[in-house]
Write a protein that holds these residues in place. Structure first.
Motif, PDB file in Angstrom:
ATOM      1  N   GLY A  22      17.535   8.640  12.440  1.00 39.82           N
ATOM      2  CA  GLY A  22      15.903   8.790  12.066  1.00 39.82           C
ATOM      3  C   GLY A  22      15.746   9.269  10.742  1.00 39.82           C
ATOM      4  O   GLY A  22      14.674   9.384  10.222  1.00 39.82           O
ATOM      5  N   THR A  23      16.758   9.999   9.932  1.00 43.92           N
ATOM      6  CA  THR A  23      16.532  10.571   8.889  1.00 43.92           C
ATOM      7  C   THR A  23      17.383   9.987   7.556  1.00 43.92           C
ATOM      8  O   THR A  23      18.644   9.535   7.812  1.00 43.92           O
ATOM      9  N   GLY A  80      15.417  15.833  12.631  1.00 45.70           N
ATOM     10  CA  GLY A  80      14.774  14.608  12.368  1.00 45.70           C
ATOM     11  C   GLY A  80      13.383  14.757  12.189  1.00 45.70           C
ATOM     12  O   GLY A  80      12.984  15.975  12.042  1.00 45.70           O
ATOM     13  N   PRO A  81      12.595  13.601  11.836  1.00 37.51           N
ATOM     14  CA  PRO A  81      11.135  13.458  11.680  1.00 37.51           C
ATOM     15  C   PRO A  81      10.219  14.476  12.612  1.00 37.51           C
ATOM     16  O   PRO A  81       9.237  14.756  12.187  1.00 37.51           O
ATOM     17  N   LEU A 122      11.517  15.803   3.957  1.00 38.40           N
ATOM     18  CA  LEU A 122      12.185  14.862   4.878  1.00 38.40           C
ATOM     19  C   LEU A 122      11.958  13.533   4.771  1.00 38.40           C
ATOM     20  O   LEU A 122      10.950  13.138   4.419  1.00 38.40           O
ATOM     21  N   VAL A 123      12.842  12.627   4.199  1.00 34.42           N
ATOM     22  CA  VAL A 123      12.584  11.187   4.170  1.00 34.42           C
ATOM     23  C   VAL A 123      12.937  10.428   5.463  1.00 34.42           C
ATOM     24  O   VAL A 123      14.240  10.519   5.639  1.00 34.42           O
ATOM     25  N   ASP A 124      12.342   9.697   6.197  1.00 38.72           N
ATOM     26  CA  ASP A 124      12.684   9.145   7.560  1.00 38.72           C
ATOM     27  C   ASP A 124      13.396   7.823   7.131  1.00 38.72           C
ATOM     28  O   ASP A 124      13.232   7.400   6.218  1.00 38.72           O
ATOM     29  N   GLU A 125      13.768   7.219   8.218  1.00 39.81           N
ATOM     30  CA  GLU A 125      14.678   5.941   8.032  1.00 39.81           C
ATOM     31  C   GLU A 125      13.577   4.763   7.660  1.00 39.81           C
ATOM     32  O   GLU A 125      14.023   3.811   6.976  1.00 39.81           O
TER      33      GLU A 125
END
Ligand code: AMP
Ligand code: MG
Length: 358
Positions: free
Chosen positions: A286-287, A311-312, A329-332
């Motif tokens: 997810g991240t 995760g997000p 945070l940058v997610d997938e």
């Protein structure tokens, strides 16, 4: 991280700092060390070149010493401790290893067990100890072996520290599946230690940067230290920006990033990165990356790893429990999430809209 990636990051950093107005009151002394299994860039601001060189030499020796002491499987104090932890014997170990254990017990608890340096056996099962071995043929671990280790549930609280007045502290494990790997924490603690050494030497303006994981002291001749944060989806195409964001750091601030692009292997066209979710035993999903700003470098390091796994959805909860205010945070899917405090500080160099999460 591959050498060219590290070199790229250094380039980004220099590019950004080069854009600053030059108030040349004191010269910069820069040196790159290969130590602690990585490239570390040290920048000191000092009028005294001899003092600067002596400080850099001390840091180099100390980084080497801590790397050997804290390496999980190569011959130092921690590697010896790991051999003994799988039995129920009680033994003495280096004071700095005891300190790492104690601090990690606290941080692991605060992160609801997501930051868990007791999962050294899982990390080995995934062969992440072989990532620097270019000829190694990676395989996927047997799902049953992963399941067994997750079920055995190694935790930092399984390590008991015994203290007595007249002898050094001793430790033992109540769970034979505990094996310590401080890969998510040791770099931060080492950088924190080095910053303290610089202050003792009366150096109050510095940047210690281990491939984007860093801490600053003071200012760079009156201006804050301006740092570039790597774009986790960067690919060498003209449309792709290697720098996602920039941030000005002030005295004693640390910035640490955990990313799925940093260390990984590929197997049958799939990527398997190095940050393990202790709940599943598999690389966290997810991240893409998490960047944390905090004063203490050890805390920033542990938190960036914990929030990557969170995760997000779960990161704001874990950040609050760890006492962290500044997170990106940058997610997938490349969505960018910011804590309100980080939104105040960071300058995004992308057209994407960030989501501010309260
Ligand atoms: P970092 O780059 O700081 O996020 O640290 C990643 C490294 O920490 C990995 O290469 C492993 O050695 C170790 N690690 C992986 N998963 C975990 C975890 N859940 N808790 C603590 N350390 C971990
Ligand atoms: Mg970390």
């Amino acid at each position: 991280m591959k050498h060219w990636q590290r070199a790229g990051l250094l380039f980004i950093l220099l590019l950004i700092t080069a854009c600053q107005p030059q108030q040349t009151s004191q010269p910069l002394h820069q040196q790159q060390l290969f130590t602690f299994g990585t490239l570390i860039d040290i920048t000191l601001v000092s009028n005294n070149p001899q003092q600067a060189q002596q400080a850099i030499d001390e840091l180099s020796t100390e980084f080497d010493r801590l790397h050997e002491l804290w390496h999980p499987w190569e011959g130092g104090a921690l590697a010896r401790a790991n051999q003994q932890l799988s039995s129920s014997v009680t033994f003495a170990t280096a004071p700095s290893v005891i300190t790492l254990i104690q601090q990690s017990q606290q941080l692991s608890k605060q992160s609801d067990g997501l930051f868990n340096p007791a999962i050294g056996q899982l990390i080995k099962l995934w062969q992440f100890d072989q990532l620097d071995n270019e000829s190694f043929q990676f395989q996927l671990p047997e799902p049953d072996a992963i399941k067994t280790l997750v079920h055995q549930n190694p935790r930092m609280t399984d390590i008991i520290i015994e203290r007595s007045q007249d002898s050094e502290p001793r430790i033992h494990s109540i769970n034979p599946s505990v094996s310590l790997d401080f890969g998510a924490f040791a770099k931060g603690v080492a950088i924190e230690t080095m910053i303290r050494k610089l202050k003792t030497r009366n150096i109050h303006s510095a940047l210690i940067n281990a491939g984007g994981d860093l801490k600053v002291l003071g200012t760079k001749n009156g201006t804050p230290w301006r740092i570039g944060i790597k774009n986790p989806e960067y690919s060498p195409k003209p449309s792709s920006n290697p720098v996602l964001a920039a941030i000005d750091l002030h005295n004693e601030e640390s910035l640490f990033t955990s990313g799925n692009y940093e260390r990984f292997f590929e197997f049958q066209g799939q990527r398997y990165h190095h940050i393990i979710d202790p709940r599943s035993g598999y690389p966290a999903k997810g991240t893409r990356s998490v960047t944390v700003l905090a004063k203490d470098a050890g805390l920033a390091d542990a938190a960036s790893t914990a929030l990557f796994i969170a995760g997000p959805k779960q990161w704001p909860d874990i950040a609050r429990k760890m006492g962290i205010d500044h997170v990106m945070l940058v997610d997938e899917d490349n969505r960018i999430y910011l804590s309100p405090a980080m939104a105040q500080r960071i300058e995004l160099l992308t057209t994407a809209q960030a989501i501010i999460v309260k």
